[in-house]
Motif scaffolding. Sequence first.
Motif, PDB file in Angstrom:
ATOM      1  N   PRO A  46      -6.746  15.513   2.129  1.00 17.64           N
ATOM      2  CA  PRO A  46      -7.560  14.552   2.879  1.00 17.64           C
ATOM      3  C   PRO A  46      -6.744  13.714   3.854  1.00 17.64           C
ATOM      4  CG  PRO A  46      -6.975  13.594   0.792  1.00 17.64           C
ATOM      5  CD  PRO A  46      -6.310  14.967   0.827  1.00 17.64           C
ATOM      6  N   CYS A  47      -7.418  13.268   4.911  1.00 21.39           N
ATOM      7  CA  CYS A  47      -6.882  12.200   5.757  1.00 21.39           C
ATOM      8  C   CYS A  47      -7.853  11.030   5.602  1.00 21.39           C
ATOM      9  CB  CYS A  47      -6.784  12.648   7.213  1.00 21.39           C
ATOM     10  SG  CYS A  47      -6.123  11.361   8.299  1.00 21.39           S
ATOM     11  N   VAL A  48      -7.431  10.032   4.862  1.00 22.45           N
ATOM     12  CA  VAL A  48      -8.312   8.939   4.462  1.00 22.45           C
ATOM     13  C   VAL A  48      -8.145   7.760   5.409  1.00 22.45           C
ATOM     14  CG1 VAL A  48      -8.848   7.332   2.579  1.00 22.45           C
ATOM     15  CG2 VAL A  48      -8.167   9.690   2.061  1.00 22.45           C
ATOM     16  N   PRO A  49      -9.239   7.184   5.916  1.00 23.22           N
ATOM     17  CA  PRO A  49      -9.128   6.000   6.775  1.00 23.22           C
ATOM     18  C   PRO A  49      -8.422   4.861   6.047  1.00 23.22           C
ATOM     19  CG  PRO A  49     -11.375   6.858   6.773  1.00 23.22           C
ATOM     20  CD  PRO A  49     -10.640   7.587   5.706  1.00 23.22           C
ATOM     21  N   PHE A 101       3.545  16.595   7.410  1.00 19.66           N
ATOM     22  CA  PHE A 101       2.441  16.482   6.447  1.00 19.66           C
ATOM     23  C   PHE A 101       2.034  15.021   6.276  1.00 19.66           C
ATOM     24  CE2 PHE A 101       0.825  15.587   2.234  1.00 19.66           C
ATOM     25  CZ  PHE A 101      -0.123  16.580   2.019  1.00 19.66           C
ATOM     26  N   ARG A 102       3.028  14.146   6.162  1.00 21.54           N
ATOM     27  CA  ARG A 102       2.710  12.728   5.982  1.00 21.54           C
ATOM     28  C   ARG A 102       2.006  12.168   7.212  1.00 21.54           C
ATOM     29  NH1 ARG A 102       8.226  10.717   2.790  1.00 21.54           N
ATOM     30  NH2 ARG A 102       7.912  12.091   0.981  1.00 21.54           N
ATOM     31  N   ASP A 103       2.337  12.684   8.391  1.00 19.50           N
ATOM     32  CA  ASP A 103       1.584  12.322   9.594  1.00 19.50           C
ATOM     33  C   ASP A 103       0.140  12.804   9.477  1.00 19.50           C
ATOM     34  OD1 ASP A 103       3.821  11.200  10.742  1.00 19.50           O
ATOM     35  OD2 ASP A 103       4.288  12.941  11.996  1.00 19.50           O
ATOM     36  N   ALA A 104      -0.025  14.022   8.981  1.00 17.26           N
ATOM     37  CA  ALA A 104      -1.348  14.648   8.914  1.00 17.26           C
ATOM     38  C   ALA A 104      -2.295  13.896   7.995  1.00 17.26           C
ATOM     39  CB  ALA A 104      -1.219  16.098   8.463  1.00 17.26           C
ATOM     40  N   VAL A 105      -1.787  13.424   6.846  1.00 14.72           N
ATOM     41  CA  VAL A 105      -2.650  12.721   5.899  1.00 14.72           C
ATOM     42  C   VAL A 105      -2.524  11.204   6.000  1.00 14.72           C
ATOM     43  CG1 VAL A 105      -2.602  14.651   4.289  1.00 14.72           C
ATOM     44  CG2 VAL A 105      -0.976  12.782   3.981  1.00 14.72           C
ATOM     45  N   GLY A 106      -1.598  10.741   6.833  1.00 11.51           N
ATOM     46  CA  GLY A 106      -1.423   9.300   7.007  1.00 11.51           C
ATOM     47  C   GLY A 106      -0.853   8.609   5.799  1.00 11.51           C
ATOM     48  N   SER A 107       0.109   9.277   5.133  1.00 11.96           N
ATOM     49  CA  SER A 107       0.648   8.708   3.894  1.00 11.96           C
ATOM     50  C   SER A 107       2.004   8.046   4.068  1.00 11.96           C
ATOM     51  CB  SER A 107       0.759   9.789   2.813  1.00 11.96           C
ATOM     52  OG  SER A 107       1.722  10.757   3.184  1.00 11.96           O
ATOM     53  N   GLY A 108       2.539   8.015   5.290  1.00  7.39           N
ATOM     54  CA  GLY A 108       3.801   7.335   5.513  1.00  7.39           C
ATOM     55  C   GLY A 108       3.604   5.831   5.465  1.00  7.39           C
ATOM     56  N   LYS A 109       4.531   5.126   4.840  1.00  9.10           N
ATOM     57  CA  LYS A 109       4.384   3.672   4.727  1.00  9.10           C
ATOM     58  C   LYS A 109       4.436   3.014   6.097  1.00  9.10           C
ATOM     59  CE  LYS A 109       6.138  -0.300   2.141  1.00  9.10           C
ATOM     60  NZ  LYS A 109       7.168  -0.791   1.204  1.00  9.10           N
ATOM     61  N   GLN A 110       5.430   3.388   6.872  1.00  9.56           N
ATOM     62  CA  GLN A 110       5.543   2.903   8.239  1.00  9.56           C
ATOM     63  C   GLN A 110       6.057   4.029   9.109  1.00  9.56           C
ATOM     64  OE1 GLN A 110       7.588  -0.883   8.864  1.00  9.56           O
ATOM     65  NE2 GLN A 110       7.430  -1.312   6.676  1.00  9.56           N
ATOM     66  N   GLY A 134       8.179   6.147  11.337  1.00 13.92           N
ATOM     67  CA  GLY A 134       9.601   6.168  11.615  1.00 13.92           C
ATOM     68  C   GLY A 134      10.474   5.759  10.447  1.00 13.92           C
ATOM     69  N   ILE A 135       9.853   5.344   9.325  1.00 10.44           N
ATOM     70  CA  ILE A 135      10.624   4.948   8.149  1.00 10.44           C
ATOM     71  C   ILE A 135      10.371   5.961   7.042  1.00 10.44           C
ATOM     72  CG2 ILE A 135      10.946   3.186   6.374  1.00 10.44           C
ATOM     73  CD1 ILE A 135      10.238   1.090   8.429  1.00 10.44           C
ATOM     74  N   TYR A 136      11.429   6.545   6.516  1.00 11.89           N
ATOM     75  CA  TYR A 136      11.292   7.561   5.478  1.00 11.89           C
ATOM     76  C   TYR A 136      10.907   6.904   4.166  1.00 11.89           C
ATOM     77  CZ  TYR A 136      12.378  11.437   2.372  1.00 11.89           C
ATOM     78  OH  TYR A 136      12.297  12.418   1.428  1.00 11.89           O
ATOM     79  N   LEU A 137       9.859   7.428   3.534  1.00 17.07           N
ATOM     80  CA  LEU A 137       9.391   6.902   2.262  1.00 17.07           C
ATOM     81  C   LEU A 137      10.182   7.557   1.141  1.00 17.07           C
ATOM     82  CD1 LEU A 137       7.293   5.000   1.031  1.00 17.07           C
ATOM     83  CD2 LEU A 137       5.706   6.923   0.955  1.00 17.07           C
ATOM     84  N   ASP A 138      10.915   6.762   0.374  1.00 17.39           N
ATOM     85  CA  ASP A 138      11.814   7.270  -0.654  1.00 17.39           C
ATOM     86  C   ASP A 138      11.041   7.580  -1.929  1.00 17.39           C
ATOM     87  OD1 ASP A 138      13.816   7.796  -2.463  1.00 17.39           O
ATOM     88  OD2 ASP A 138      15.086   6.132  -1.848  1.00 17.39           O
ATOM     89  N   LYS A 139      11.033   8.854  -2.328  1.00 22.22           N
ATOM     90  CA  LYS A 139      10.345   9.286  -3.544  1.00 22.22           C
ATOM     91  C   LYS A 139      11.325   9.932  -4.526  1.00 22.22           C
ATOM     92  CE  LYS A 139       5.928   9.916  -1.162  1.00 22.22           C
ATOM     93  NZ  LYS A 139       4.718  10.764  -1.016  1.00 22.22           N
ATOM     94  N   LYS A 140      12.571   9.535  -4.437  1.00 20.36           N
ATOM     95  CA  LYS A 140      13.619  10.201  -5.203  1.00 20.36           C
ATOM     96  C   LYS A 140      13.576   9.915  -6.695  1.00 20.36           C
ATOM     97  CE  LYS A 140      16.745  10.408  -1.250  1.00 20.36           C
ATOM     98  NZ  LYS A 140      18.007   9.916  -0.639  1.00 20.36           N
ATOM     99  N   THR A 141      12.821   8.900  -7.126  1.00 25.26           N
ATOM    100  CA  THR A 141      12.765   8.630  -8.562  1.00 25.26           C
ATOM    101  C   THR A 141      11.804   9.562  -9.283  1.00 25.26           C
ATOM    102  OG1 THR A 141      11.010   6.958  -8.422  1.00 25.26           O
ATOM    103  CG2 THR A 141      13.302   6.198  -8.197  1.00 25.26           C
ATOM    104  N   TYR A 142      10.984  10.297  -8.519  1.00 28.44           N
ATOM    105  CA  TYR A 142      10.093  11.240  -9.198  1.00 28.44           C
ATOM    106  C   TYR A 142      10.157  12.660  -8.626  1.00 28.44           C
ATOM    107  CZ  TYR A 142       6.814   9.192  -5.677  1.00 28.44           C
ATOM    108  OH  TYR A 142       6.226   8.699  -4.539  1.00 28.44           O
TER     109      TYR A 142
END
Length: 336
Positions: A83-86, A211-220, A222-230
């Motif tokens: 999904p791409c959620v508003p 992909f993160r652009d496509a679904v709009g899941s990036g926090k900001q 140009g800033i990489y969202l760190d998911k390294k703990t999972y």
Amino acid sequence: MKEKQLELLRRPRRLRATRQVRSLVAETRLDIADLICPLFVHEKESKEEIPSMPGIYRYSLESLLEECALLNEKGINAVALFPCVPREKKDNFGSYALNPEGIIPRAVEAIKKEVSDLLVITDVALDPYTLHGHDGLWNEKIKDVDNDATVEILVQMAVMLAQKGADFVAPSDMMDGRVGAIRKALDSEGLSKTSILAYSAKFASAFYGPFRDAVGSGKQKGIYLDKKTYQLNPSNSREACLEAMLDEKEGADILMVKPAGPYLDIIHRIRQKTLLPLAAYQVSGEYASIIAAGLKGWIDPKQAALESLLAIKRAGADIIITYFAGSLARDPFFNF
């Protein structure tokens, strides 16, 4: 005078001499039926191209059904929906993921009604639905995603999507124990026919950007969202095998490696350890890299796409999720 020849018993080039011979002795075969097509869906009234993924679209519900019908006609057996959620429907808890009238539940129902023999795979993770962009519930006290609280939400999400008609639920979150919890919940709700395609070895990769652009899941932007703990450390192959074996033990029907191209060794290692079907996800960054080079005229994108898919299949994948699925299915002259 007779030309002097080397005295060779074996001349491997004999088996590469013509197209027919090469086809006859090919060790790896790729078929359109091996491919799953990922599709993005939004609540707008028309489809729109994703700038970082030329040729890939966010579909309206109507255009999604048209695309699914065409793909099914061309030999694609399964689609994976995202999904791409508003932004106004997002919150820190991913609440919209549990809305039975959300865009993905409605899409599943519509596809199963209009293109009934097409398999529908639904993503189970919270990143498209949260303001912070993480795959689970963010705990500010520990500055991390709360594993067990997230699993509770994912279980509810998986059951709801299965009730709407999803053939596969695909947990992509990498929370510990989620496959077993989802399997138990599905079975207890009388949904034992619903399969689990587990993102078993999902790495913390730099190849997810488009992909993160496509679904709009990036926090900001140009800033990489760190998911390294999972998500998995790209350095670790044994850990990837451990994750896959845990998912198998917990009841996964299909295991998956993501990304595919940079992790061919992981695909091969897991293939040696399981009898389950093995999938690989050729992710957005892999697609975008090939397309961008093709648009520059640096490579032949069709041949590069085929070569990359053959490599994934050769490494041991039975199934490939790829953004090339749609374009390859449409091209009658493309030689698989």
